[in-house]
Design an enzyme around this catalytic site. Structure first.
Site, PDB file in Angstrom:
ATOM      1  N   SER A  83       0.854  -1.196   0.000  1.00  0.00           N
ATOM      2  CA  SER A  83       0.000   0.000   0.000  1.00  0.00           C
ATOM      3  C   SER A  83       0.880   1.232   0.000  1.00  0.00           C
ATOM      4  O   SER A  83       2.012   1.208   0.514  1.00  0.00           O
ATOM      5  CB  SER A  83      -0.902   0.025   1.240  1.00  0.00           C
ATOM      6  OG  SER A  83      -1.536   1.290   1.377  1.00  0.00           O
ATOM      7  N   TYR A 105      -1.972  -0.514  10.179  1.00  0.00           N
ATOM      8  CA  TYR A 105      -2.061  -0.973   8.792  1.00  0.00           C
ATOM      9  C   TYR A 105      -0.817  -0.559   8.011  1.00  0.00           C
ATOM     10  O   TYR A 105      -0.226  -1.361   7.282  1.00  0.00           O
ATOM     11  CB  TYR A 105      -3.315  -0.391   8.140  1.00  0.00           C
ATOM     12  CG  TYR A 105      -3.448  -0.706   6.672  1.00  0.00           C
ATOM     13  CD1 TYR A 105      -3.937  -1.946   6.255  1.00  0.00           C
ATOM     14  CD2 TYR A 105      -3.105   0.232   5.703  1.00  0.00           C
ATOM     15  CE1 TYR A 105      -4.068  -2.240   4.913  1.00  0.00           C
ATOM     16  CE2 TYR A 105      -3.239  -0.058   4.352  1.00  0.00           C
ATOM     17  CZ  TYR A 105      -3.721  -1.298   3.964  1.00  0.00           C
ATOM     18  OH  TYR A 105      -3.846  -1.578   2.626  1.00  0.00           O
TER      19      TYR A 105
END
Length: 243
Positions: A139, A152
């Site tokens: 990501s 995350y």
């Protein structure tokens, strides 16, 4: 990718679905590893109705034993595993001071350990067969900090590091491992969460990625057209870093 079997974890919705469809369009047989049976079955039906090949393998990747069993099931059904896309993931968003131990453990079990365990199981089959390709979904959050998803972001930074380490270990076996780091993707879940307009405004293109924008890059990295990229994590961000 004709006669190739590619595993996609988390292939039952969102980006995973787009990757499955892209692989099938390229001629691959897609093995959809999912915990969501309805989602996996829907993607398999979508592919087969268009004349493609796909099958679902239902289970949980959060223990090493279960991850290995799922991969072995694919190998038994298909005869060989040519590629793997580690797309399964969870996207928790919490202020950094509110992240609980349970939040950390669950995120890690899916986003890092699950990815690792599936990869290790797939690599064993690829080594026996003479090679393969793996793509890990990281990501853009691994590369740029954000205060509402620190755990995350940390997990996806771990994915970037794992991609390098695993790639270095198995490149001599003709197994090319790479990653992609997307920015915001216009999946149904992301649209419902409401953060895409703010993120899109920070990109040079002024929009979030469509799932297919990312899937097309993944399909290339999983194909034999990728002959020399290894250990890389490609940012697919619409110009997020230059805007």
């Amino acid at each position: 990718m004709k006669d190739h079997t590619i595993i996609v974890t988390g292939g039952g919705s969102g980006l995973g679905r787009a990757i499955c469809l892209g692989l099938a369009d390229a001629g691959a047989q897609v093995a959809v590893i999912e915990i969501d049976k309805a989602g996996a079955d829907a993607v398999v039906a979508e592919i087969t109705q268009k004349g493609g090949k796909a099958f679902a393998v239902i289970g949980d990747i959060t223990t090493r034993a279960s991850a290995k069993a799922l991969v072995d099931e694919v190998a038994t059904a298909a005869g060989r595993i040519h590629g793997l896309c580690n797309c399964a993931g969870v996207y928790p968003r919490k202020p950094i001071l509110d992240i609980s131990d349970a939040d950390w453990d669950f995120s890690f079990s899916v986003n890092v350990r699950g990815l690792y365990d599936v990869s290790v199981a797939a690599i064993a089959h690829m080594q026996q067969a003479g090679g393969g390709r793996i793509v890990n979904i990281a990501s853009i959050d691994a590369l740029k900090a954000h205060p509402k998803n620190a755990h995350y972001a940390a997990m996806k930074a771990a994915v970037v590091s794992l991609t390098k380490s695993m790639a270095l270990a198995v490149a001599p076996d003709n197994i090319l491992i790479n990653g992609v780091a997307p920015a915001g993707i216009a999946t149904e879940k992301a649209k419902a969460a409401g953060f895409l307009p703010e993120l899109a405004a920070q990109t040079a293109l002024g929009r979030a990625a469509e799932p297919e924008d990312v899937a097309d890059v993944v399909v290339f990295l999983l194909s034999e057209k990728n002959r020399y990229m290894v250990g890389e994590t490609v940012a697919i961000s619409g110009g997020y870093f230059i805007a």
